[in-house]
Design a protein around this motif. Sequence first.
Motif, mmCIF file in Angstrom:
data_model
loop_
_atom_site.group_PDB
_atom_site.id
_atom_site.type_symbol
_atom_site.label_atom_id
_atom_site.label_comp_id
_atom_site.label_asym_id
_atom_site.label_seq_id
_atom_site.Cartn_x
_atom_site.Cartn_y
_atom_site.Cartn_z
ATOM 1 N N PHE A 191 11.867 6.897 -9.718
ATOM 2 C CA PHE A 191 11.222 5.661 -10.048
ATOM 3 C C PHE A 191 11.010 4.948 -8.990
ATOM 4 O O PHE A 191 11.312 4.992 -7.655
ATOM 5 C CB PHE A 191 12.071 4.803 -10.999
ATOM 6 C CG PHE A 191 12.277 5.355 -12.071
ATOM 7 C CD1 PHE A 191 11.659 5.276 -13.383
ATOM 8 C CD2 PHE A 191 13.527 6.180 -12.252
ATOM 9 C CE1 PHE A 191 11.692 5.828 -14.609
ATOM 10 C CE2 PHE A 191 13.778 6.867 -13.504
ATOM 11 C CZ PHE A 191 12.730 6.607 -14.710
ATOM 12 N N ALA A 192 9.732 4.021 -8.998
ATOM 13 C CA ALA A 192 9.138 3.246 -7.978
ATOM 14 C C ALA A 192 8.196 2.029 -8.270
ATOM 15 O O ALA A 192 8.118 1.974 -9.635
ATOM 16 C CB ALA A 192 8.045 4.257 -7.017
ATOM 17 N N SER A 193 8.165 1.186 -7.219
ATOM 18 C CA SER A 193 7.377 0.002 -7.565
ATOM 19 C C SER A 193 6.197 0.131 -6.780
ATOM 20 O O SER A 193 6.198 0.365 -5.458
ATOM 21 C CB SER A 193 7.897 -1.459 -7.268
ATOM 22 O OG SER A 193 9.223 -1.758 -8.295
ATOM 23 N N TRP A 194 4.926 -0.219 -7.266
ATOM 24 C CA TRP A 194 4.085 0.159 -6.392
ATOM 25 C C TRP A 194 2.804 -0.920 -6.946
ATOM 26 O O TRP A 194 2.818 -1.471 -7.768
ATOM 27 C CB TRP A 194 3.224 1.443 -6.793
ATOM 28 C CG TRP A 194 2.600 2.115 -5.558
ATOM 29 C CD1 TRP A 194 2.074 1.728 -4.381
ATOM 30 C CD2 TRP A 194 2.339 3.695 -5.348
ATOM 31 N NE1 TRP A 194 1.713 2.866 -3.520
ATOM 32 C CE2 TRP A 194 1.725 3.662 -4.255
ATOM 33 C CE3 TRP A 194 2.567 4.613 -6.220
ATOM 34 C CZ2 TRP A 194 1.358 5.097 -3.663
ATOM 35 C CZ3 TRP A 194 2.212 6.070 -5.945
ATOM 36 C CH2 TRP A 194 1.659 6.139 -4.589
ATOM 37 N N SER A 195 1.605 -0.989 -6.013
ATOM 38 C CA SER A 195 0.475 -1.822 -6.440
ATOM 39 C C SER A 195 -0.705 -1.257 -6.169
ATOM 40 O O SER A 195 -0.919 -0.447 -5.226
ATOM 41 C CB SER A 195 0.378 -3.359 -5.553
ATOM 42 O OG SER A 195 1.847 -4.200 -5.822
ATOM 43 N N SER A 221 0.766 -1.285 0.042
ATOM 44 C CA SER A 221 0.067 -0.047 0.148
ATOM 45 C C SER A 221 0.941 1.163 0.007
ATOM 46 O O SER A 221 0.263 2.459 -0.176
ATOM 47 C CB SER A 221 -0.877 0.038 1.276
ATOM 48 O OG SER A 221 -0.221 -0.127 2.494
ATOM 49 N N ARG A 222 2.290 1.144 -0.126
ATOM 50 C CA ARG A 222 2.932 2.434 -0.267
ATOM 51 C C ARG A 222 3.940 1.969 -1.128
ATOM 52 O O ARG A 222 4.481 0.790 -1.739
ATOM 53 C CB ARG A 222 3.771 2.332 1.001
ATOM 54 C CG ARG A 222 4.915 1.493 1.713
ATOM 55 C CD ARG A 222 5.601 2.041 2.613
ATOM 56 N NE ARG A 222 6.633 0.783 3.132
ATOM 57 C CZ ARG A 222 7.764 0.931 2.544
ATOM 58 N NH1 ARG A 222 8.072 1.912 1.829
ATOM 59 N NH2 ARG A 222 8.685 0.060 3.185
ATOM 60 N N ALA A 262 -6.324 -6.137 -15.488
ATOM 61 C CA ALA A 262 -4.890 -5.808 -15.848
ATOM 62 C C ALA A 262 -4.115 -6.217 -14.710
ATOM 63 O O ALA A 262 -4.451 -5.944 -13.574
ATOM 64 C CB ALA A 262 -4.566 -4.520 -16.674
ATOM 65 N N ARG A 263 -2.678 -6.159 -15.016
ATOM 66 C CA ARG A 263 -1.770 -6.465 -13.795
ATOM 67 C C ARG A 263 -1.539 -5.279 -12.920
ATOM 68 O O ARG A 263 -1.760 -4.043 -13.285
ATOM 69 C CB ARG A 263 -0.367 -6.691 -14.411
ATOM 70 C CG ARG A 263 0.871 -6.762 -13.157
ATOM 71 C CD ARG A 263 2.176 -7.042 -13.656
ATOM 72 N NE ARG A 263 3.212 -7.148 -12.766
ATOM 73 C CZ ARG A 263 4.278 -7.262 -12.904
ATOM 74 N NH1 ARG A 263 4.790 -7.378 -14.054
ATOM 75 N NH2 ARG A 263 5.193 -7.226 -11.923
ATOM 76 N N GLY A 264 -1.818 -5.592 -11.632
ATOM 77 C CA GLY A 264 -1.961 -4.405 -10.529
ATOM 78 C C GLY A 264 -0.913 -4.729 -9.488
ATOM 79 O O GLY A 264 -0.838 -4.088 -8.379
ATOM 80 N N GLU A 265 0.039 -5.664 -9.450
ATOM 81 C CA GLU A 265 0.896 -6.096 -8.493
ATOM 82 C C GLU A 265 2.264 -5.780 -9.004
ATOM 83 O O GLU A 265 2.579 -5.999 -10.113
ATOM 84 C CB GLU A 265 0.941 -7.487 -7.927
ATOM 85 C CG GLU A 265 -0.116 -7.641 -7.067
ATOM 86 C CD GLU A 265 -0.169 -9.448 -6.616
ATOM 87 O OE1 GLU A 265 -0.853 -9.538 -5.613
ATOM 88 O OE2 GLU A 265 0.496 -9.987 -7.204
ATOM 89 N N TRP A 266 3.142 -4.960 -8.037
ATOM 90 C CA TRP A 266 4.224 -4.697 -8.398
ATOM 91 C C TRP A 266 4.673 -4.403 -9.694
ATOM 92 O O TRP A 266 5.739 -4.790 -10.375
ATOM 93 C CB TRP A 266 5.065 -6.032 -7.899
ATOM 94 C CG TRP A 266 5.116 -6.412 -6.375
ATOM 95 C CD1 TRP A 266 4.378 -7.650 -6.099
ATOM 96 C CD2 TRP A 266 5.405 -5.519 -5.344
ATOM 97 N NE1 TRP A 266 4.435 -7.341 -4.488
ATOM 98 C CE2 TRP A 266 5.148 -6.483 -4.260
ATOM 99 C CE3 TRP A 266 6.283 -4.380 -5.123
ATOM 100 C CZ2 TRP A 266 5.454 -6.051 -2.777
ATOM 101 C CZ3 TRP A 266 6.371 -4.022 -3.885
ATOM 102 C CH2 TRP A 266 6.156 -4.762 -2.735
ATOM 103 N N LEU A 267 4.214 -3.037 -10.046
ATOM 104 C CA LEU A 267 4.449 -2.327 -11.288
ATOM 105 C C LEU A 267 5.526 -1.256 -11.028
ATOM 106 O O LEU A 267 5.506 -0.874 -9.858
ATOM 107 C CB LEU A 267 3.217 -1.842 -11.874
ATOM 108 C CG LEU A 267 2.105 -2.940 -12.443
ATOM 109 C CD1 LEU A 267 0.878 -2.278 -12.302
ATOM 110 C CD2 LEU A 267 2.705 -3.490 -13.713
ATOM 111 N N THR A 268 6.304 -1.071 -12.080
ATOM 112 C CA THR A 268 7.270 -0.262 -11.777
ATOM 113 C C THR A 268 7.204 0.971 -12.808
ATOM 114 O O THR A 268 6.770 0.738 -13.950
ATOM 115 C CB THR A 268 8.833 -0.619 -12.025
ATOM 116 O OG1 THR A 268 9.039 -1.617 -11.111
ATOM 117 C CG2 THR A 268 9.864 0.549 -11.864
ATOM 118 N N SER A 269 7.334 2.312 -12.190
ATOM 119 C CA SER A 269 6.942 3.496 -13.143
ATOM 120 C C SER A 269 7.633 4.574 -12.775
ATOM 121 O O SER A 269 8.440 4.570 -11.359
ATOM 122 C CB SER A 269 5.473 3.642 -13.322
ATOM 123 O OG SER A 269 5.050 4.595 -14.182
#
Length: 336
Positions: free
Chosen positions: A291-295, A82-83, A273-280
Amino acid sequence: MDIQAVGAALIRPGQLLTDRGALSAAARWTQAVSEADGVFRIRLTPGVDPCEIAMRLREEGHRAGPNHVLTGQPLWFGGPASRPFPAAPLAAPSGRDGPQVRVAVVDTGIAAHPWWAKSDWYGRLGPEAADRPDGDGDGALEAQAGHGTFIAGLIQRRAPSAAFQVARVLGADGVGDEAGLLRALHRLRADPPQVLNLSLGCHTFDDQPSRLVADAVGSLESTVTVACAGNTASDRPFWPAALPSVVGVGALDAAQEHRAPFSAHGPWVDAWARGEWLTSTFLEFGEFEGFASWSGTSFAAALVSGAFAASPAVRDVADLPDSRQIPGLGVVVHST
Protein backbone atom coordinates in the motif's frame (compact mmCIF):
# COMPACT_ATOMS: atom_id res chain seq x y z
CA MET A 1 14.29 4.33 -26.96
CA ASP A 2 15.45 7.84 -27.86
CA ILE A 3 13.43 10.92 -27.01
CA GLN A 4 13.62 14.25 -28.80
CA ALA A 5 12.20 17.57 -27.60
CA VAL A 6 10.29 19.49 -30.26
CA GLY A 7 9.22 22.82 -28.83
CA ALA A 8 7.46 21.85 -25.61
CA ALA A 9 6.56 18.34 -26.77
CA LEU A 10 8.47 15.06 -26.79
CA ILE A 11 8.67 12.67 -29.76
CA ARG A 12 10.54 9.58 -30.86
CA PRO A 13 13.10 10.93 -33.35
CA GLY A 14 12.80 9.77 -36.94
CA GLN A 15 9.43 8.05 -36.47
CA LEU A 16 6.11 8.78 -38.15
CA LEU A 17 2.75 7.13 -37.41
CA THR A 18 0.21 6.76 -40.20
CA ASP A 19 -2.63 4.65 -41.43
CA ARG A 20 -2.30 2.38 -44.46
CA GLY A 21 -3.60 5.05 -46.82
CA ALA A 22 -0.64 7.35 -46.18
CA LEU A 23 2.10 4.80 -46.86
CA SER A 24 2.46 5.51 -50.56
CA ALA A 25 2.41 9.28 -50.01
CA ALA A 26 5.22 8.95 -47.45
CA ALA A 27 7.28 6.49 -49.53
CA ARG A 28 9.86 9.06 -50.67
CA TRP A 29 10.88 9.73 -47.04
CA THR A 30 10.61 6.13 -45.84
CA GLN A 31 13.51 3.96 -44.80
CA ALA A 32 11.46 1.13 -43.24
CA VAL A 33 7.88 0.36 -42.18
CA SER A 34 6.53 -1.84 -39.41
CA GLU A 35 2.90 -2.70 -38.65
CA ALA A 36 1.37 -4.04 -35.46
CA ASP A 37 -2.29 -4.11 -34.40
CA GLY A 38 -3.29 -1.76 -37.20
CA VAL A 39 -0.61 0.87 -36.46
CA PHE A 40 1.96 1.72 -39.15
CA ARG A 41 5.25 3.10 -37.86
CA ILE A 42 7.52 4.59 -40.49
CA ARG A 43 11.25 4.89 -39.90
CA LEU A 44 12.17 8.01 -41.84
CA THR A 45 15.38 8.48 -43.77
CA PRO A 46 18.07 10.25 -41.72
CA GLY A 47 17.68 14.01 -41.46
CA VAL A 48 13.95 14.06 -42.25
CA ASP A 49 11.81 15.96 -39.73
CA PRO A 50 8.77 13.84 -38.72
CA CYS A 51 6.78 16.94 -37.70
CA GLU A 52 7.32 18.58 -41.09
CA ILE A 53 6.36 15.43 -42.97
CA ALA A 54 3.29 14.95 -40.76
CA MET A 55 2.09 18.45 -41.65
CA ARG A 56 2.64 17.86 -45.37
CA LEU A 57 0.72 14.58 -45.28
CA ARG A 58 -2.12 16.17 -43.31
CA GLU A 59 -2.43 18.88 -45.94
CA GLU A 60 -2.97 16.06 -48.45
CA GLY A 61 -5.77 14.65 -46.28
CA HIS A 62 -3.84 11.82 -44.62
CA ARG A 63 -3.81 10.81 -40.97
CA ALA A 64 -0.21 11.15 -39.83
CA GLY A 65 1.80 12.40 -36.90
CA PRO A 66 5.09 12.01 -35.08
CA ASN A 67 5.30 9.28 -32.47
CA HIS A 68 4.66 11.42 -29.38
CA VAL A 69 6.13 10.29 -26.07
CA LEU A 70 3.54 9.66 -23.34
CA THR A 71 4.13 9.86 -19.61
CA GLY A 72 2.15 8.70 -16.61
CA GLN A 73 0.96 11.52 -14.45
CA PRO A 74 2.34 11.80 -11.24
CA LEU A 75 5.32 12.79 -13.36
CA TRP A 76 5.42 16.51 -12.66
CA PHE A 77 8.99 17.71 -12.61
CA GLY A 78 9.71 19.19 -9.19
CA GLY A 79 6.10 18.73 -8.12
CA PRO A 80 4.81 17.78 -4.67
CA ALA A 81 4.43 14.11 -3.81
CA SER A 82 5.90 13.07 -7.14
CA ARG A 83 6.84 9.75 -5.56
CA PRO A 84 4.80 7.24 -3.57
CA PHE A 85 5.14 6.88 0.20
CA PRO A 86 4.51 3.70 2.23
CA ALA A 87 1.06 3.55 3.81
CA ALA A 88 -0.80 1.38 6.31
CA PRO A 89 -2.90 -1.46 4.85
CA LEU A 90 -6.47 -0.83 3.75
CA ALA A 91 -9.27 -3.35 4.15
CA ALA A 92 -10.32 -4.95 0.88
CA PRO A 93 -13.54 -3.42 -0.47
CA SER A 94 -16.71 -5.38 0.15
CA GLY A 95 -19.46 -6.01 -2.37
CA ARG A 96 -17.39 -7.78 -5.01
CA ASP A 97 -20.20 -10.24 -5.75
CA GLY A 98 -22.22 -7.68 -7.69
CA PRO A 99 -22.53 -7.48 -11.48
CA GLN A 100 -19.09 -7.21 -13.00
CA VAL A 101 -18.15 -4.09 -14.90
CA ARG A 102 -15.12 -4.40 -17.17
CA VAL A 103 -12.60 -1.60 -16.78
CA ALA A 104 -9.51 -1.33 -18.97
CA VAL A 105 -6.41 0.04 -17.26
CA VAL A 106 -3.87 1.05 -19.91
CA ASP A 107 -0.82 1.88 -17.85
CA THR A 108 2.27 0.24 -16.28
CA GLY A 109 0.44 -3.06 -15.74
CA ILE A 110 -1.03 -4.51 -12.53
CA ALA A 111 0.94 -6.47 -9.92
CA ALA A 112 -0.19 -9.37 -7.77
CA HIS A 113 -2.04 -8.16 -4.69
CA PRO A 114 -4.19 -9.78 -1.97
CA TRP A 115 -7.17 -7.67 -3.06
CA TRP A 116 -7.46 -9.55 -6.34
CA ALA A 117 -5.18 -12.58 -6.04
CA LYS A 118 -8.12 -15.01 -6.34
CA SER A 119 -10.16 -13.09 -8.89
CA ASP A 120 -10.92 -14.59 -12.28
CA TRP A 121 -9.69 -11.54 -14.18
CA TYR A 122 -6.29 -11.56 -12.52
CA GLY A 123 -5.88 -15.27 -13.18
CA ARG A 124 -6.31 -14.60 -16.89
CA LEU A 125 -3.48 -12.05 -17.10
CA GLY A 126 -0.19 -13.04 -18.63
CA PRO A 127 3.31 -11.87 -17.68
CA GLU A 128 3.11 -9.11 -20.29
CA ALA A 129 0.53 -7.36 -18.07
CA ALA A 130 2.63 -7.35 -14.90
CA ASP A 131 3.54 -4.14 -13.10
CA ARG A 132 7.32 -4.46 -12.67
CA PRO A 133 9.03 -2.75 -9.71
CA ASP A 134 12.57 -2.73 -11.08
CA GLY A 135 12.51 -2.32 -14.82
CA ASP A 136 16.25 -1.73 -15.25
CA GLY A 137 17.43 -4.34 -12.74
CA ASP A 138 19.41 -1.97 -10.51
CA GLY A 139 17.67 -3.09 -7.33
CA ALA A 140 15.85 0.24 -6.84
CA LEU A 141 12.15 0.95 -7.26
CA GLU A 142 11.50 2.67 -10.57
CA ALA A 143 9.95 6.14 -10.58
CA GLN A 144 6.46 5.01 -11.62
CA ALA A 145 6.49 1.32 -10.84
CA GLY A 146 3.21 0.49 -9.14
CA HIS A 147 1.34 3.24 -10.99
CA GLY A 148 -1.14 0.87 -12.65
CA THR A 149 -1.54 -1.17 -9.46
CA PHE A 150 -2.33 2.00 -7.50
CA ILE A 151 -4.93 3.02 -10.09
CA ALA A 152 -6.61 -0.40 -10.03
CA GLY A 153 -7.05 -0.16 -6.26
CA LEU A 154 -8.63 3.29 -6.47
CA ILE A 155 -11.11 2.05 -9.06
CA GLN A 156 -11.93 -1.09 -7.09
CA ARG A 157 -12.56 0.85 -3.88
CA ARG A 158 -15.34 2.71 -5.70
CA ALA A 159 -16.49 -0.26 -7.82
CA PRO A 160 -15.64 -3.45 -5.88
CA SER A 161 -16.96 -5.78 -8.59
CA ALA A 162 -14.82 -4.25 -11.33
CA ALA A 163 -12.97 -6.77 -13.50
CA PHE A 164 -9.87 -5.36 -15.17
CA GLN A 165 -8.57 -5.62 -18.69
CA VAL A 166 -4.89 -4.70 -18.54
CA ALA A 167 -2.51 -3.33 -21.15
CA ARG A 168 1.02 -2.28 -20.25
CA VAL A 169 2.02 0.68 -22.42
CA LEU A 170 4.23 2.54 -19.93
CA GLY A 171 7.54 1.31 -18.60
CA ALA A 172 8.29 1.31 -14.89
CA ASP A 173 9.81 4.75 -15.49
CA GLY A 174 6.37 5.99 -16.56
CA VAL A 175 7.34 6.52 -20.20
CA GLY A 176 5.68 5.10 -23.32
CA ASP A 177 4.62 6.39 -26.71
CA GLU A 178 1.65 6.94 -28.98
CA ALA A 179 2.39 3.83 -31.03
CA GLY A 180 2.04 1.64 -27.94
CA LEU A 181 -1.21 3.35 -26.94
CA LEU A 182 -2.66 2.91 -30.43
CA ARG A 183 -1.83 -0.79 -30.41
CA ALA A 184 -3.53 -1.23 -27.02
CA LEU A 185 -6.65 0.64 -28.16
CA HIS A 186 -6.77 -1.47 -31.32
CA ARG A 187 -6.74 -4.68 -29.28
CA LEU A 188 -9.56 -3.42 -27.03
CA ARG A 189 -11.88 -3.19 -30.04
CA ALA A 190 -12.28 -6.98 -30.00
CA ASP A 191 -13.87 -6.87 -26.52
CA PRO A 192 -14.59 -3.26 -25.55
CA PRO A 193 -14.67 -2.43 -21.84
CA GLN A 194 -17.41 -0.36 -20.27
CA VAL A 195 -14.83 2.06 -18.83
CA LEU A 196 -11.31 2.88 -20.07
CA ASN A 197 -8.83 4.61 -17.76
CA LEU A 198 -5.92 6.49 -19.37
CA SER A 199 -3.79 8.03 -16.62
CA LEU A 200 -1.21 9.16 -19.12
CA GLY A 201 -0.79 11.67 -21.89
CA CYS A 202 1.30 14.30 -23.61
CA HIS A 203 1.45 17.67 -25.29
CA THR A 204 1.63 17.55 -29.07
CA PHE A 205 4.11 19.42 -31.24
CA ASP A 206 1.33 21.62 -32.71
CA ASP A 207 -1.13 21.52 -29.78
CA GLN A 208 -3.60 19.68 -32.02
CA PRO A 209 -5.01 16.24 -31.24
CA SER A 210 -3.66 13.13 -32.90
CA ARG A 211 -6.30 11.99 -35.38
CA LEU A 212 -5.06 8.45 -35.01
CA VAL A 213 -5.66 8.49 -31.24
CA ALA A 214 -8.96 10.36 -31.59
CA ASP A 215 -10.25 7.80 -34.08
CA ALA A 216 -9.01 4.88 -31.98
CA VAL A 217 -10.82 6.18 -28.90
CA GLY A 218 -13.89 6.99 -30.98
CA SER A 219 -14.04 3.42 -32.29
CA LEU A 220 -14.81 2.27 -28.72
CA GLU A 221 -18.32 3.64 -29.04
CA SER A 222 -19.82 1.89 -26.00
CA THR A 223 -16.91 2.76 -23.71
CA VAL A 224 -16.63 5.73 -21.35
CA THR A 225 -13.02 6.90 -21.67
CA VAL A 226 -11.49 8.82 -18.77
CA ALA A 227 -8.04 10.46 -18.92
CA CYS A 228 -5.94 12.59 -16.60
CA ALA A 229 -5.52 16.29 -17.35
CA GLY A 230 -1.81 16.17 -16.53
CA ASN A 231 0.32 17.64 -13.78
CA THR A 232 1.52 20.60 -15.81
CA ALA A 233 -0.06 23.43 -13.77
CA SER A 234 -1.07 25.05 -17.08
CA ASP A 235 -4.06 25.41 -19.38
CA ARG A 236 -2.24 23.99 -22.39
CA PRO A 237 -4.28 21.08 -23.81
CA PHE A 238 -3.03 17.70 -22.67
CA TRP A 239 -3.91 14.73 -24.86
CA PRO A 240 -5.92 12.49 -24.89
CA ALA A 241 -7.72 14.21 -21.96
CA ALA A 242 -8.55 17.25 -24.13
CA LEU A 243 -10.34 15.16 -26.77
CA PRO A 244 -14.09 15.97 -26.87
CA SER A 245 -14.92 12.26 -26.65
CA VAL A 246 -12.85 11.81 -23.46
CA VAL A 247 -13.66 12.81 -19.87
CA GLY A 248 -10.60 14.86 -18.92
CA VAL A 249 -10.01 14.97 -15.16
CA GLY A 250 -8.12 17.54 -13.12
CA ALA A 251 -6.96 17.18 -9.51
CA LEU A 252 -8.37 18.83 -6.40
CA ASP A 253 -6.58 19.31 -3.12
CA ALA A 254 -7.14 16.92 -0.20
CA ALA A 255 -10.11 18.98 1.03
CA GLN A 256 -11.75 18.65 -2.39
CA GLU A 257 -12.49 22.36 -2.53
CA HIS A 258 -9.71 23.87 -4.65
CA ARG A 259 -7.60 22.94 -7.65
CA ALA A 260 -4.40 21.19 -6.65
CA PRO A 261 -1.52 23.52 -7.55
CA PHE A 262 0.09 20.98 -9.88
CA SER A 263 -3.06 20.19 -11.87
CA ALA A 264 -3.62 21.27 -15.46
CA HIS A 265 -6.77 23.30 -15.98
CA GLY A 266 -8.83 24.97 -18.67
CA PRO A 267 -12.15 24.65 -20.51
CA TRP A 268 -11.11 21.25 -21.89
CA VAL A 269 -11.08 19.74 -18.37
CA ASP A 270 -14.47 18.06 -17.87
CA ALA A 271 -14.35 16.89 -14.24
CA TRP A 272 -12.43 17.21 -11.01
CA ALA A 273 -11.63 14.79 -8.21
CA ARG A 274 -9.24 14.60 -5.31
CA GLY A 275 -5.65 14.15 -6.45
CA GLU A 276 -3.64 14.83 -3.30
CA TRP A 277 -2.46 12.19 -0.82
CA LEU A 278 -4.63 9.30 -1.86
CA THR A 279 -3.97 5.82 -0.48
CA SER A 280 -4.30 2.67 -2.55
CA THR A 281 -2.87 -0.71 -3.48
CA PHE A 282 0.81 -0.85 -4.36
CA LEU A 283 3.75 -3.19 -4.80
CA GLU A 284 5.48 -5.28 -2.17
CA PHE A 285 9.02 -4.01 -2.60
CA GLY A 286 11.57 -2.60 -0.18
CA GLU A 287 9.81 -0.43 2.39
CA PHE A 288 6.44 -0.93 0.69
CA GLU A 289 4.12 -3.65 1.96
CA GLY A 290 1.39 -3.50 -0.64
CA PHE A 291 0.00 0.00 0.00
CA ALA A 292 1.11 3.58 -0.67
CA SER A 293 0.03 7.22 -0.62
CA TRP A 294 0.53 9.21 -3.80
CA SER A 295 -0.62 12.38 -5.56
CA GLY A 296 -1.36 13.33 -9.16
CA THR A 297 -4.05 13.82 -11.77
CA SER A 298 -3.49 10.15 -12.65
CA PHE A 299 -5.30 9.23 -9.49
CA ALA A 300 -8.04 11.82 -9.79
CA ALA A 301 -8.84 10.21 -13.14
CA ALA A 302 -8.96 6.77 -11.51
CA LEU A 303 -11.54 8.03 -8.98
CA VAL A 304 -13.75 9.21 -11.83
CA SER A 305 -13.28 5.91 -13.67
CA GLY A 306 -14.34 4.13 -10.48
CA ALA A 307 -17.45 6.29 -10.24
CA PHE A 308 -18.43 5.39 -13.80
CA ALA A 309 -17.74 1.70 -13.11
CA ALA A 310 -19.99 1.89 -10.03
CA SER A 311 -22.77 3.45 -12.16
CA PRO A 312 -22.38 1.72 -15.55
CA ALA A 313 -25.61 3.15 -16.95
CA VAL A 314 -24.26 6.71 -16.64
CA ARG A 315 -22.30 8.23 -19.52
CA ASP A 316 -22.25 11.92 -18.56
CA VAL A 317 -20.01 12.92 -15.66
CA ALA A 318 -22.59 15.45 -14.41
CA ASP A 319 -25.06 12.58 -13.87
CA LEU A 320 -22.80 10.59 -11.57
CA PRO A 321 -24.12 10.16 -8.00
CA ASP A 322 -22.74 12.68 -5.48
CA SER A 323 -21.35 14.95 -8.20
CA ARG A 324 -21.48 18.68 -7.53
CA GLN A 325 -20.27 21.95 -9.00
CA ILE A 326 -17.42 24.20 -7.87
CA PRO A 327 -17.78 27.69 -9.37
CA GLY A 328 -14.93 28.42 -11.75
CA LEU A 329 -13.95 24.75 -12.06
CA GLY A 330 -16.91 22.57 -12.94
CA VAL A 331 -18.17 19.11 -12.05
CA VAL A 332 -16.60 17.50 -8.99
CA VAL A 333 -16.76 13.75 -8.40
CA HIS A 334 -16.59 13.15 -4.68
CA SER A 335 -13.98 10.77 -3.26
CA THR A 336 -15.54 8.27 -0.86
